[in-house]
Design a protein around this motif. Structure first.
Motif, PDB file in Angstrom:
ATOM      1  N   ARG A   1       1.873   6.492  -1.001  1.00 37.03           N
ATOM      2  CA  ARG A   1       1.825   5.851  -2.308  1.00 37.03           C
ATOM      3  C   ARG A   1       1.722   6.893  -3.421  1.00 37.03           C
ATOM      4  NH1 ARG A   1       0.518   2.269   1.322  1.00 37.03           N
ATOM      5  NH2 ARG A   1       0.605   0.044   0.965  1.00 37.03           N
ATOM      6  N   ALA A   2       0.958   7.940  -3.190  1.00 30.62           N
ATOM      7  CA  ALA A   2       0.797   8.989  -4.209  1.00 30.62           C
ATOM      8  C   ALA A   2       2.129   9.656  -4.539  1.00 30.62           C
ATOM      9  CB  ALA A   2      -0.215  10.023  -3.726  1.00 30.62           C
ATOM     10  N   VAL A   3       2.974   9.798  -3.548  1.00 34.51           N
ATOM     11  CA  VAL A   3       4.290  10.398  -3.767  1.00 34.51           C
ATOM     12  C   VAL A   3       5.102   9.566  -4.760  1.00 34.51           C
ATOM     13  CG1 VAL A   3       6.508  10.872  -2.630  1.00 34.51           C
ATOM     14  CG2 VAL A   3       4.376  11.585  -1.551  1.00 34.51           C
ATOM     15  N   LEU A   4       4.906   8.272  -4.756  1.00 32.20           N
ATOM     16  CA  LEU A   4       5.663   7.382  -5.629  1.00 32.20           C
ATOM     17  C   LEU A   4       5.080   7.276  -7.039  1.00 32.20           C
ATOM     18  CD1 LEU A   4       6.234   4.491  -3.069  1.00 32.20           C
ATOM     19  CD2 LEU A   4       7.877   6.243  -3.769  1.00 32.20           C
ATOM     20  N   MET A   5       3.832   7.691  -7.197  1.00 29.61           N
ATOM     21  CA  MET A   5       3.151   7.529  -8.477  1.00 29.61           C
ATOM     22  C   MET A   5       3.266   8.782  -9.334  1.00 29.61           C
ATOM     23  SD  MET A   5      -0.359   5.532  -7.444  1.00 29.61           S
ATOM     24  CE  MET A   5      -0.872   6.561  -6.084  1.00 29.61           C
ATOM     25  N   SER A   6       3.216   8.557 -10.643  1.00 29.46           N
ATOM     26  CA  SER A   6       3.140   9.677 -11.574  1.00 29.46           C
ATOM     27  C   SER A   6       2.253   9.260 -12.743  1.00 29.46           C
ATOM     28  CB  SER A   6       4.526  10.066 -12.080  1.00 29.46           C
ATOM     29  OG  SER A   6       4.988   9.128 -13.008  1.00 29.46           O
ATOM     30  N   ARG A   7       1.869  10.244 -13.495  1.00 30.07           N
ATOM     31  CA  ARG A   7       1.012   9.997 -14.659  1.00 30.07           C
ATOM     32  C   ARG A   7       1.694   9.065 -15.659  1.00 30.07           C
ATOM     33  NH1 ARG A   7      -1.540  14.760 -18.388  1.00 30.07           N
ATOM     34  NH2 ARG A   7      -2.822  13.382 -19.655  1.00 30.07           N
ATOM     35  N   ASP A   8       2.994   9.195 -15.776  1.00 27.54           N
ATOM     36  CA  ASP A   8       3.737   8.412 -16.760  1.00 27.54           C
ATOM     37  C   ASP A   8       4.062   6.992 -16.310  1.00 27.54           C
ATOM     38  OD1 ASP A   8       3.794  10.655 -18.427  1.00 27.54           O
ATOM     39  OD2 ASP A   8       5.649  11.373 -17.512  1.00 27.54           O
ATOM     40  N   THR A   9       4.084   6.763 -15.010  1.00 30.10           N
ATOM     41  CA  THR A   9       4.552   5.457 -14.539  1.00 30.10           C
ATOM     42  C   THR A   9       3.474   4.563 -13.932  1.00 30.10           C
ATOM     43  OG1 THR A   9       5.091   6.323 -12.356  1.00 30.10           O
ATOM     44  CG2 THR A   9       6.840   6.368 -14.025  1.00 30.10           C
ATOM     45  N   THR A  10       2.324   5.127 -13.595  1.00 28.88           N
ATOM     46  CA  THR A  10       1.327   4.353 -12.856  1.00 28.88           C
ATOM     47  C   THR A  10      -0.015   4.357 -13.579  1.00 28.88           C
ATOM     48  OG1 THR A  10       2.420   5.106 -10.844  1.00 28.88           O
ATOM     49  CG2 THR A  10       0.322   4.002 -10.574  1.00 28.88           C
ATOM     50  N   ARG A  11      -0.641   3.227 -13.633  1.00 30.22           N
ATOM     51  CA  ARG A  11      -1.943   3.101 -14.285  1.00 30.22           C
ATOM     52  C   ARG A  11      -2.949   4.067 -13.664  1.00 30.22           C
ATOM     53  NH1 ARG A  11      -2.752  -2.832 -16.328  1.00 30.22           N
ATOM     54  NH2 ARG A  11      -0.607  -3.545 -16.233  1.00 30.22           N
ATOM     55  N   LEU A  12      -3.802   4.603 -14.501  1.00 29.56           N
ATOM     56  CA  LEU A  12      -4.809   5.551 -14.055  1.00 29.56           C
ATOM     57  C   LEU A  12      -5.717   4.946 -12.986  1.00 29.56           C
ATOM     58  CD1 LEU A  12      -6.287   8.260 -14.270  1.00 29.56           C
ATOM     59  CD2 LEU A  12      -7.609   7.271 -16.167  1.00 29.56           C
TER      60      LEU A  12
ATOM     61  N   ALA B   1      -7.785   5.081  12.160  1.00 39.52           N
ATOM     62  CA  ALA B   1      -7.882   4.376  10.882  1.00 39.52           C
ATOM     63  C   ALA B   1      -7.943   5.365   9.720  1.00 39.52           C
ATOM     64  CB  ALA B   1      -9.097   3.456  10.872  1.00 39.52           C
ATOM     65  N   CYS B   2      -8.729   6.422   9.863  1.00 42.61           N
ATOM     66  CA  CYS B   2      -8.800   7.446   8.813  1.00 42.61           C
ATOM     67  C   CYS B   2      -7.440   8.098   8.598  1.00 42.61           C
ATOM     68  CB  CYS B   2      -9.836   8.516   9.168  1.00 42.61           C
ATOM     69  SG  CYS B   2     -11.542   8.021   8.914  1.00 42.61           S
ATOM     70  N   ALA B   3      -6.787   8.456   9.674  1.00 42.87           N
ATOM     71  CA  ALA B   3      -5.471   9.091   9.569  1.00 42.87           C
ATOM     72  C   ALA B   3      -4.464   8.143   8.913  1.00 42.87           C
ATOM     73  CB  ALA B   3      -4.979   9.517  10.946  1.00 42.87           C
ATOM     74  N   THR B   4      -4.527   6.884   9.250  1.00 45.25           N
ATOM     75  CA  THR B   4      -3.640   5.890   8.648  1.00 45.25           C
ATOM     76  C   THR B   4      -3.885   5.788   7.146  1.00 45.25           C
ATOM     77  OG1 THR B   4      -3.537   4.633  10.702  1.00 45.25           O
ATOM     78  CG2 THR B   4      -2.961   3.451   8.683  1.00 45.25           C
ATOM     79  N   LEU B   5      -5.153   5.781   6.754  1.00 47.93           N
ATOM     80  CA  LEU B   5      -5.477   5.695   5.328  1.00 47.93           C
ATOM     81  C   LEU B   5      -5.020   6.938   4.573  1.00 47.93           C
ATOM     82  CD1 LEU B   5      -8.973   3.996   5.442  1.00 47.93           C
ATOM     83  CD2 LEU B   5      -6.829   3.030   4.621  1.00 47.93           C
ATOM     84  N   ILE B   6      -5.184   8.092   5.178  1.00 47.16           N
ATOM     85  CA  ILE B   6      -4.718   9.325   4.540  1.00 47.16           C
ATOM     86  C   ILE B   6      -3.205   9.284   4.374  1.00 47.16           C
ATOM     87  CG2 ILE B   6      -4.469  11.818   4.849  1.00 47.16           C
ATOM     88  CD1 ILE B   6      -7.247  11.694   6.306  1.00 47.16           C
ATOM     89  N   TYR B   7      -2.507   8.918   5.424  1.00 39.38           N
ATOM     90  CA  TYR B   7      -1.043   8.879   5.392  1.00 39.38           C
ATOM     91  C   TYR B   7      -0.527   7.848   4.381  1.00 39.38           C
ATOM     92  CZ  TYR B   7       3.785   8.222   6.775  1.00 39.38           C
ATOM     93  OH  TYR B   7       5.150   8.105   6.755  1.00 39.38           O
ATOM     94  N   THR B   8      -1.068   6.632   4.419  1.00 42.35           N
ATOM     95  CA  THR B   8      -0.569   5.594   3.522  1.00 42.35           C
ATOM     96  C   THR B   8      -0.933   5.890   2.066  1.00 42.35           C
ATOM     97  OG1 THR B   8      -2.516   4.199   3.958  1.00 42.35           O
ATOM     98  CG2 THR B   8      -0.528   3.780   5.284  1.00 42.35           C
TER      99      THR B   8
END
Length: 90
Positions: free
Chosen positions: A19-30, A8-15
């Motif tokens: 999601r973090a790869v898809l997010m950026s400061r300019d496109t995603t709410r803080l 479960a921990c590994a799954t949470l880290i991976y998922t």
């Protein structure tokens, strides 16, 4: 129960990373970015606690982690094409 905790921990880290790869400061709410960083970091801390301090996960801890991991897996389809509209800052 420890194996399920680790999975479960590994799954949470991976998922969270996916999601973090898809997010950026300019496109995603803080708040969204912080929530996923917190989720992934907490899961990593859980693995460290297990490995370094001999933490023994309890049944409630495992069920909560498995539930969070299930939510991440089920909602992953919403992230396939990038950050969902409701989470975008623009």
């Amino acid at each position: 129960m420890t194996v399920l905790y680790v999975v479960a921990c590994a799954t949470l880290i991976y998922t969270s990373f996916c999601r973090a790869v898809l997010m950026s400061r300019d496109t995603t709410r803080l708040a969204v970015r912080l929530a996923f960083v917190s989720l992934g970091s907490s899961a990593a801390f859980g693995l460290l606690a297990l490995a370094l301090w001999g933490y023994s996960p309890s049944l409630p801890s495992v069920t909560i982690l498995v539930s969070f991991a299930a939510v991440q897996i089920v909602t992953s389809r919403l992230w396939r094409e990038g950050v969902p509209a409701r989470f975008r800052s623009v």
